[in-house]
Scaffold this active site. Structure first.
Site: not given
Ligand code: BGC
Length: 879
Positions: A223
């Site tokens: 993530d």
């Molecule tokens: C979220 C993800 C997301 C990523 C990119 C993170 O903060 O948990 O679901 O894909 O950011 O935006």
């Protein structure tokens, strides 16, 4: 791609070159490596749409209904078709990888990303998620199953250590990911959280069961910002640290390998996974020259290699060379005639090796796609109760459409999943379009929500320079001179163009108040900020960042408000400035909200309108402050004003339909006082059209609840999301969702699986084998009769229950479902397949799946709380 081919590619790269591939090159791209013909991989958030690489309101995307609405369709085929629509969007935008679906569960009704996840049930989540993955990947775009695993709430999400028993972990939380792997998902995203003491980016769960037992051979992506240490994450099964270019891998990982702290084979394994993945999406070797947009001319214009040339119909050109340009060069049509680009940042985007790609005009929103989204909104709408109020027939000559969400239907939830739809159809617009010439529609909004924090947009202000609707965005240097300026349609600027020398972002707007009174003006962001009104400074200070959460830092930073007395019709100049400094995030948001409404008066007005109409539709829901990524909800109440509004409208007109516009459960204290309750969810850009179809009976409300709805939050057996001392204990074990309600003998407002259509059904017979073999699937047949006046669709649900043996089981659990259609008076038999996995349990003693022999009950019906048919089955053997 064979292992030999992979080895040959690896041999061409030094250790440093291999390690370089393992961290993002930019926020959304991986590095290219010309030596092996690898181009950059482009990623974009989902799941409700493909935003693309920029947070720019002009880069629009098709907006699907949110995940909870998709799961409410209980229709794998429909969801798979929507997956192909997402893939087409990805191709149109030159995206290789969609960061979706979100397979975390609705464990607590307070979960902030509830709208973005499918369901409380692992089987429904797994099936719907797998369907979406199949749809996306069928067109060569990669899906990413996220967030592996047990990232089911937002509070302290970067650090929370979820403590969950091995059996519940396997049977409940890992199960949807197992489905995803079985469906061939190409990538898995490791969450921010920890599980049982291991942060997920360094968790042993990345190897076992993911690779060992399930045989996953795709890529594991972190993530965004979830890799915070070098050694443990590099030794674990994580392959790619996103985003970049800053990374705790890079040089530190090269050194760690040279010092023998991380085996070189670990790096090679990661690179292998990445290259195999790149080959699958066409980013490696000869295909690496192309990429999604170029390979599918039907979704985009022809690829353009010459930066000077313009493809017919192209609206913007992106530089996709090995060194990504930070500045996209866009067509003036899309940016508005007054835009001026003074200079670009980053490597020369016309240099050798740069590749240009054209995209189809954003106006390509085929009628078919829109119809599909409209149909999906209707298919996910759940009719919770109906006392004859729906559908609204021709006898309705005058319809009152009431509520803050009627004209402003909330189409999506907040956070990284957000996209910019080209348009949104509200419930009011949907109804007006269908009732034109047939019935009079009277709209009264009722008491408005507290709108503080809502970004200024074209509805309230103009750009002071051009006088056109919107705001003026300026980028200034340290001396305050303008480097760059453009008119934008929103004062929510998450990614201002950063030209060299950029020091301050400024947003200017001429605000024309519609009402006199005390307005709330605000600025959101971090760092040094100033907000002034007609040169009078309202706020000026240093606003420190107190969180590392990227969603809060870059997407929804806290708002700082000030109050000012404004007069209706008298323009004021709002100027907000934020100094750009490292660590202060990207967002600058300026908001203005009118004085709070006179609640009793606006409710009385709404009630009057309802009283003089043949029927009333009152649309209520949650605000963007209550359902978003980055934090959990603090309660499930819609608020006093909305509840009072529904009650007053229902008292004025017995034929009142309450439409609920939320991504997750809310309390409906008036649910027995209204004629019907229809759940709209966040229905996507065409939601208002789909809901109007349902309200007027042109379509059936196709949805069934993917999650149990409590009467009140206090009844919910599992609700806590706040960790204690950094730990969140999943004490309920296997007994999640409806299983917990059954276990505690509590009755919710509406059970998992519940939803009415416009006809009625009787469950007549359940037939199936008397004996089943452990480890084998079996099929049961459920005969149902349509006893109502219309053709309809029924979602036939099959649950299992076992008691008396040695193993503990949930009270009952969903084993399978299928939908049937029948005309009035007809019977139809649903064949429901019960997969072998429905009977197995994870034996912690054996560390393996087992199936217990002995009696088992098969139950069939229309929800977890209404299962009129049952069948005894004997499980033979030991699987
Ligand atoms: C979220 C993800 C997301 C990523 C990119 C993170 O903060 O948990 O679901 O894909 O950011 O935006």
């Amino acid at each position: 791609m064979t292992e030999d081919e992979l080895d040959r590619l690896l041999d061409k790269l030094t250790l440093r070159a291999r390690v370089r591939l393992l961290s993002g090159a930019t926020t959304w791209r991986t590095p290219a490596e010309p030596a092996i013909g690898l181009r950059e991989l482009v990623m974009s958030d989902g799941p409700a749409g493909v935003r693309g690489e920029s947070w720019d309101e002009r880069r629009t995307a098709l907006l699907l209904p949110s995940a909870s609405a998709l799961a409410a369709t209980w229709d794998d085929e429909l969801v798979e078709r929507l997956g192909t629509l997402l893939a087409a969007e990805a191709r149109r935008k030159g995206v290789d990888v969609i960061l979706a679906p979100n397979l975390n569960l609705h464990r607590s009704p307070l979960g902030g990303r509830h709208f973005e996840c499918f369901s409380e049930d692992p089987e429904l989540t797994g099936r719907v998620g797998a369907a979406l993955i199949r749809g996306v990947q069928a067109r060569g775009v990669a899906a990413v199953a996220k967030h592996y695993v047990a990232n089911d709430s937002e509070t302290e999400r970067l650090t929370v250590d979820v403590r969950v028993g091995e059996r519940a972990l396997r049977e409940v939380y890992l199960a949807p990911f197992e489905h995803a792997v079985a469906a061939g998902v190409m990538a898995v995203m490791a969450g921010y959280n920890a599980v049982n003491g291991h942060t997920m980016t360094a968790s042993p769960l990345l190897s076992d069961p993911l690779r060992s037992e399930w045989g996953f051979d795709g890529v594991v992506i972190s993530d965004w910002g979830a890799v915070r240490s070098t050694l443990d994450t590099a030794r674990a099964g994580l392959d790619l640290a996103m985003p970049g270019p800053e990374s705790v891998w890079g040089e530190a990982l090269v050194r760690a390998v040279e010092d023998g702290e991380v085996p070189e084979s670990a790096v090679d394994d990661k690179v292998r996974h990445l290259l195999r993945f790149a080959a699958l999406v066409g980013a490696l070797g000869e295909l690496g020259d192309g990429g999604p947009a170029a390979r599918d001319p039907s979704d985009g214009g022809p690829a353009v290699r010459d930066p000077g040339a313009r493809a017919p119909g192209a609206r913007h050109l992106d530089c996709r060379g090995p060194d990504a340009c930070a500045l996209d060069v866009r067509d003036v049509d899309e940016r508005g005639p007054d835009a001026r680009v003074l200079s670009g940042r980053g490597p020369d985007h016309r240099g050798p090796g740069a590749r240009w790609r054209s995209h189809a005009p954003t106006g390509v929103r085929s009628r078919e796609a829109r119809a599909q989204l409209r149909g999906a909104a209707a298919a996910g709408a759940v009719l919770l109760a109906n006392r004859g109020a729906l559908p609204l027939g021709r006898e309705v000559r005058r319809l009152a459409v009431i509520g803050p969400h009627a004209a402003r239907t909330r189409s999506q939830g907040g956070g990284s999943a957000g996209v910019f739809p080209q348009h949104e159809v509200s419930v009011l617009e949907g109804l007006r379009a269908l009732l034109r010439g047939r019935a009079e529609v009277v709209h009264v909004p009722g008491p408005a929500h507290d709108e503080s924090g809502r970004a200024l947009g074209v509805d309230l202000c103009t750009d002071p320079r051009s006088g056109l609707p919107g705001v003026l965005l300026r980028v200034l240097d340290a001396s305050g001179s303008e480097l760059y300026a453009e008119r934008r349609s929103s004062a929510r600027q998450l990614e201002p163009t950063l030209v060299p020398g950029a020091h301050t972002v400024e947003i200017r707007a001429r605000l024309r108040p519609r009402v006199t009174g005390r307005w709330t003006l605000g600025i959101a962001g971090f760092g040094r900020m100033r907000l002034s009104l007609d040169e009078q400074v309202l706020l000026d200070g240093e606003f420190a960042r107190r969180t590392d959460d990227p969603a809060l830092v870059h997407v929804t930073p806290p708002v700082h408000n000030a109050v000012a007395q404004l007069t209706a019709g008298q323009d004021v100049l709002v100027v907000a400035r934020r100094q750009l400094a490292p660590g202060t995030g990207r967002a600058t948001i300026v908001s203005a909200a009118p004085p709070p409404p006179d609640v009793p008066r606006s409710i009385a007005e709404a009630a009057r309108a309802a009283g003089s109409a043949d029927a009333a539709v009152v649309v209520v829901g949650t605000t963007e402050h209550s359902e978003s990524e980055g934090y959990d909800r603090s309660g499930l109440a819609l608020g006093d004003a909305q509840n009072a509004l529904v009650r007053a409208v229902a008292a004025a007109n017995p034929r009142t339909v309450a439409v609920v516009n939320s991504g997750g459960p809310v309390e409906l204290p008036w649910r027995d006082e209204v004629g019907a309750v229809l759940l709209a969810w966040f229905p996507g850009q065409e939601g208002g059209g789909g809901l109007a179809d349902v309200l007027l009976g042109r379509a059936e409300p196709g949805g069934r609840l993917p999650t149990t709805w409590p009467v009140a939050l206090s009844d919910a057996p599992v609700s806590r999301t706040r960790p204690a001392g950094g730990r969140l204990d999943y004490d309920e074990g296997l007994h999640t969702g409806y299983r917990a309600w059954l276990r505690h003998h509590r009755t919710p407002a509406y059970w998992f699986g519940h939803g009415l259509g416009y006809t009625t059904w009787v469950y007549e017979e359940l037939a199936g084998p008397g004996e089943v073999a452990a480890g084998e699937p079996f099929t049961v047949h459920v005969r149902v009769r349509n006893t109502g006046p219309r053709t309809g669709r029924e979602v036939v649900q099959v649950y299992l229950a076992r008691a008396g043996g040695e193993v503990e089981y949930p009270h009952r659990w969903l084993a399978g479902y299928t939908a049937v259609h029948a005309g009035p008076g007809e019977t139809v038999t649903a064949a429901v397949r019960v997969p072998a996995r429905a009977l197995r349990h994870w034996s912690t003693g054996d560390g393996a799946w087992r199936t217990e022999p002995g009696p088992c009950k098969v139950l069939a019906g229309c929800s977890a709380g209404s299962l009129p048919l049952s069948l005894d089955v004997e499980v033979r053997g030991n699987g």
